[in-house]
Design a protein around this motif. Structure first.
Motif, short mmCIF file in Angstrom:
data_model
loop_
_atom_site.label_atom_id
_atom_site.label_comp_id
_atom_site.label_asym_id
_atom_site.label_seq_id
_atom_site.Cartn_x
_atom_site.Cartn_y
_atom_site.Cartn_z
N LEU A 192 50.80 7.13 0.24
CA LEU A 192 49.40 7.50 0.03
C LEU A 192 49.13 8.96 0.38
O LEU A 192 48.22 9.58 -0.18
CB LEU A 192 48.50 6.59 0.85
CG LEU A 192 48.44 5.12 0.43
CD1 LEU A 192 47.63 4.30 1.42
CD2 LEU A 192 47.86 4.98 -0.97
N ARG A 214 43.89 7.31 -3.23
CA ARG A 214 42.93 7.70 -2.18
C ARG A 214 41.69 8.32 -2.79
O ARG A 214 40.57 8.09 -2.33
CB ARG A 214 43.59 8.65 -1.19
CG ARG A 214 44.61 7.97 -0.29
CD ARG A 214 45.04 8.85 0.86
NE ARG A 214 45.79 10.01 0.41
CZ ARG A 214 45.40 11.26 0.54
NH1 ARG A 214 44.23 11.54 1.10
NH2 ARG A 214 46.15 12.26 0.12
N SER A 268 37.82 6.87 -2.54
CA SER A 268 36.70 7.64 -1.99
C SER A 268 35.54 7.74 -2.96
O SER A 268 34.38 7.48 -2.59
CB SER A 268 37.19 9.05 -1.61
OG SER A 268 38.21 9.00 -0.64
#
Length: 326
Positions: free
Chosen positions: A164, A174, A178
């Motif tokens: 990641l 990621r 978000s």
């Protein structure tokens, strides 16, 4: 007594490795895709059943059976998200839950039709690994299989963390977690990221299922119990935190082991009580944070209680500020 407690702490911590593996996939789905897969435990059992069949019927060594099964389960996760989960997510909050409940029931009954209701295990296929152990000073017994499972959990979670952080796919996952819309504007395909996360989650569930079959027995209907353990480990460790799943799994395993010292039935009960306690604490903490902290929230609660006892108007949701009072 002290030796028994120390043995329980050690065995519970190692048991947490299994819980961490099965919880990591569930945490990834919730944290990235914002999707709760209630068939997660059934997918773990499916991975175990496929591995047992390849080993016992096909005569394939256990390690090679695992290597064949994991890519197949990853492909299954990718396809299921592309054809099923992705469409269900467009229908609001309730539809994905109903879809995964139906998927879990279909997997359970499908496995029952293929393999029957008899319990199955990989214990005989892994030889002395299923019972071999080390004897530590003080008579503490350390099983080799639990150590292997815990070591695998640490390696898997560490590898996921590096993936990641360091890889293009990891950064895409990621970014999608978000803000999917902002990620799309930057050229990241949120659909592909979600499908990759689903493939990883199903692979982790299948790997956990293999370890479950090594350390015990599985049936086509073992999935819901494993889902509960995974969910509890995720909540205890923190939703969306891979490192937290390892901590949550260890806390759950230790609490179950210590509960087993009280009574055989106390093992699961203690784990559930720890889960409920952590859940209540997290909800209370979030509520206090939304109301200006513990002191302000307690003050508001006291004002509301007094006004209800007096039959007055309800108190405001927030404590009055010093500027407003002035």
């Amino acid at each position: 007594m002290f030796d028994g407690v120390l043995q329980a702490l050690l065995q519970g911590g190692l048991l947490g490795g299994y819980y961490a593996i099965i919880a990591a996939g569930l945490s990834l789905m919730v944290g990235v895709v914002r999707f709760i897969n209630l068939a997660h435990g059934d997918m773990a059992v499916l991975g175990a059943m496929v591995t047992i069949t390849l080993t016992e019927v096909g005569g394939v060594p256990v390690l090679w059976s695992i290597m064949i099964m994991l890519p197949a389960m990853a492909l299954m996760g990718w396809v299921m998200h592309a054809t099923l989960f992705q469409r269900a997510m467009r229908g609001g909050f309730l539809l994905p839950i109903l879809v995964t409940i139906g998927l879990g029931a279909a997997l359970q009954n499908g496995m029952f039709g293929l393999w029957g209701a008899n319990t199955r295990s990989l214990g005989a296929s892994i030889g002395e690994l299923s019972w071999a152990s080390w004897i530590l000073p003080g008579g503490i017994i350390l099983g080799k299989l639990p150590v292997l499972i815990f070591g695998t959990a640490v390696v898997v979670i560490g590898a996921l963390h590096l993936m990641l952080k360091k890889t293009k796919l990891g950064r895409a996952i990621r970014a999608t977690a978000s803000d999917p819309e902002a990620a799309e504007m930057c050229g990241v395909s949120s659909r592909q990221a979600h499908r990759a996360a689903a493939a990883i989650a199903v692979t982790l569930a299948a790997l956990a299922g293999v370890f479950l079959a090594m350390r015990g027995q599985v049936t086509p209907y073992s999935g819901p119990a494993q889902l509960i353990f995974a969910f509890e480990a995720v909540v205890i460790g923190g939703i969306g935190s891979l490192g937290g799943t390892l901590i949550g799994g260890m806390v759950l395993g230790v609490s179950q082991s210590l509960g087993g010292l009280i009574s055989p039935q106390g093992s699961l009960l203690t784990g559930h009580l720890v889960f409920v306690s952590v859940l209540i604490w997290r909800l209370s903490r979030d509520w206090a944070r939304d109301h200006g902290g513990w002191r302000a929230s307690l003050a508001i609660s006291a004002i509301k209680l007094r006004r209800r006892l007096r039959g007055g108007a309800p108190a405001p949701d927030r404590a009055p500020s010093s500027k407003g009072a002035a």
